[in-house]
Design an enzyme around this catalytic site. Structure first.
Site, PDB file in Angstrom:
ATOM      1  N   CYS A  61      12.768  17.973  16.053  1.00 35.06           N
ATOM      2  CA  CYS A  61      12.995  18.885  15.024  1.00 35.06           C
ATOM      3  C   CYS A  61      12.314  20.409  15.431  1.00 35.06           C
ATOM      4  O   CYS A  61      12.919  21.147  15.355  1.00 35.06           O
ATOM      5  CB  CYS A  61      12.758  18.280  13.948  1.00 35.06           C
ATOM      6  N   HIS A 120       9.281  23.389   9.027  1.00 37.62           N
ATOM      7  CA  HIS A 120       8.800  22.866  10.066  1.00 37.62           C
ATOM      8  C   HIS A 120       8.227  23.626  11.353  1.00 37.62           C
ATOM      9  O   HIS A 120       8.347  23.156  12.366  1.00 37.62           O
ATOM     10  CB  HIS A 120       9.651  21.732  10.685  1.00 37.62           C
TER      11      HIS A 120
END
Length: 458
Positions: A61, A120
């Site tokens: 990710c 993130h």
């Protein structure tokens, strides 16, 4: 509207990027899945170009998102690792302070900019979304988040990984199912990872996929006459697995309990895509908005029941199932409709394509992507495009034209595949075509020489 750069007389275009999290290549109706209905995603594909060779720069990710937002291979700034849990707070986790995002260029040009959902890409004050080009942020900073507050988790079906149980056994307590079906226990996703509205922690929020959609719709409505760039970064269908009672009931035809919860999560994501697209249409913004939909990497099958069919591998792998992802580009009047593009399209191409459309100053662009707007969906691309990958533990790969080599890990053999005849990467041609393999390795090594060593989180 043409694909030519914007002029002062033209109304600046808008940008909406919708990111699905861990969505497998074969999971949507547009990719042939008849098990889970995704009518909004399928309609978006019909309104533009379905990319059968959409790629990201990592099968994890955070590095993938770093590539997308910088418009550069994330290895150019040593960002190959994927921080989880407490490592999200390490100084090396996330975008470096000196690495701009392409959204910062849009912000400087007067765009209203919003990031809704998962970030993130760092938790330090100089790394959070509002320090990286986004006027508005609603979401969370780590790799994942529970979809409702808890425990106890109300009004959802939940499935959690639990290594204390015998392998293959499921245990149900109320609407929570536990099972030993994947390599790790369910992480404490919410620890030191609040839902944020800007910098303010929010305690009262609803099912997170729907909440992200509501805030994305609000960002569009509040844009007024100003051009806007909106990144809708869903955490669906990333674990933990949680589906609303209503969505779970809609998927009653699916008998497998894990797959049924996953399906409920996916139809919530699809519903959000539909609401975003309807909002653009209702506010007469559709034809002046480039919409790109993609997944940040391939799906983790054991964890989520993900299908990457017909591709080999999944999340964490450099086989096609890890890095080739569902992708759509749509802008009626600029991009063909009901079209398919088989040439490789990379997530880095979003920055490389939108900036010249929105901003005249070409000097503001530093990207490893390509402007695909002149040819996407038109069947006119003829070059042998090169896509380069570097990941932890010595994993590396390169696609050049239809040829691709993969080294799964350090000290593992080099494998060679022809993707035109072998999309599932089932026939290693390295022995039959050693010269071709060496050609691709040489290209990889040449690009590698431009990259700094990977940073670590130790």
């Amino acid at each position: 509207m043409s694909w030519l750069p914007n002029t002062s007389k033209a109304s600046p275009p808008n940008l909406v990027v919708i990111i699905a999290d861990d969505l497998g290549y074969g999971e949507t109706g547009m990719m042939g899945n008849e098990d889970i209905p995704t009518p909004a995603i399928d309609a978006l594909a019909r309104s533009g170009v379905r990319c059968t060779s959409g790629y990201v720069t990592s099968s994890y990710c955070s590095p993938s998102r770093a590539g997308f937002l910088s418009g550069r291979y994330q290895s150019r700034f040593g960002y190959d690792l994927n921080p989880t849990g407490k490592r999200n707070h390490h100084p090396n986790a996330g975008l470096p302070v000196d690495q701009p995002t392409f959204v910062q260029h849009l912000q400087s040009a007067g765009y209203q900019t919003s990031l809704i959902g998962k970030w993130h890409l760092g938790t330090q004050p100089q790394q959070v979304p509002t320090a990286k080009g986004f006027d508005r942020f609603f979401g969370f900073l780590h790799e994942g988040h529970y979809y409702v507050p808890g425990p106890p988790f109300k009004n959802v079906w939940t499935m959690l990984r639990d290594k204390s149980l015998p392998s293959g056994q499921l245990r149900t307590d109320q609407r929570t199912i536990r099972g030993n079906y994947a390599p790790i226990n369910e992480p404490a996703y919410d620890a030191d990872n609040p839902i944020l509205d800007g910098s303010e922690s929010i305690d009262n929020w609803q099912y997170l996929t729907d909440t992200i959609t509501d805030h994305a719709v609000d960002a569009i409505v509040q844009s007024g006459s100003a051009p806007f760039a909106l990144v809708v970064s869903y955490n669906a269908v990333h674990s933990p697995m949680q589906a609303t009672l209503d969505d779970h009931q809609k998927m009653a035809h699916i008998q497998d309990p894990q797959r049924r919860i996953f399906a409920g999560m996916l139809i919530a994501l699809d519903r959000g895509v539909g609401q975003i697209m309807n909002t653009l249409t209702e506010h007469h913004l559709r034809e002046k908005t480039l919409v790109v939909f993609f997944s940040d990497n391939g799906g983790p099958t054991a964890e989520l029941t993900s299908s990457n069919a017909p591709l080999r591998g999944g999340k964490g792998s450099l086989y096609e199932g890890g890095v080739r992802i569902p992708m759509i580009w749509s802008m009626p009047g600029t991009i063909p409709t009901a079209a398919e593009e088989d040439a490789p399209i990379l997530s880095l191409d979003i920055a490389a394509s939108f900036l010249p459309l929105a901003i005249n100053d070409a000097s503001q662009r530093e990207t490893d992507g390509a402007n695909v707007l002149p040819w996407i969906g038109r069947g006119t691309y003829e070059s042998d495009r090169t896509i380069w990958w570097r990941m932890p533990r010595g994993a590396r790969a390169l696609r050049h034209g239809n040829w691709k080599f993969v080294q799964a890990r350090m000290n593992q053999p080099l494998q060679l595949f022809n993707l035109e005849s072998d999309l599932s990467e089932s026939s290693d041609l390295s022995a039959a075509h050693p010269d071709r393999l060496q050609e691709l390795v040489a290209i990889w090594e040449s690009l590698q020489s431009e990259m700094p060593p990977p940073k670590n989180f130790d």
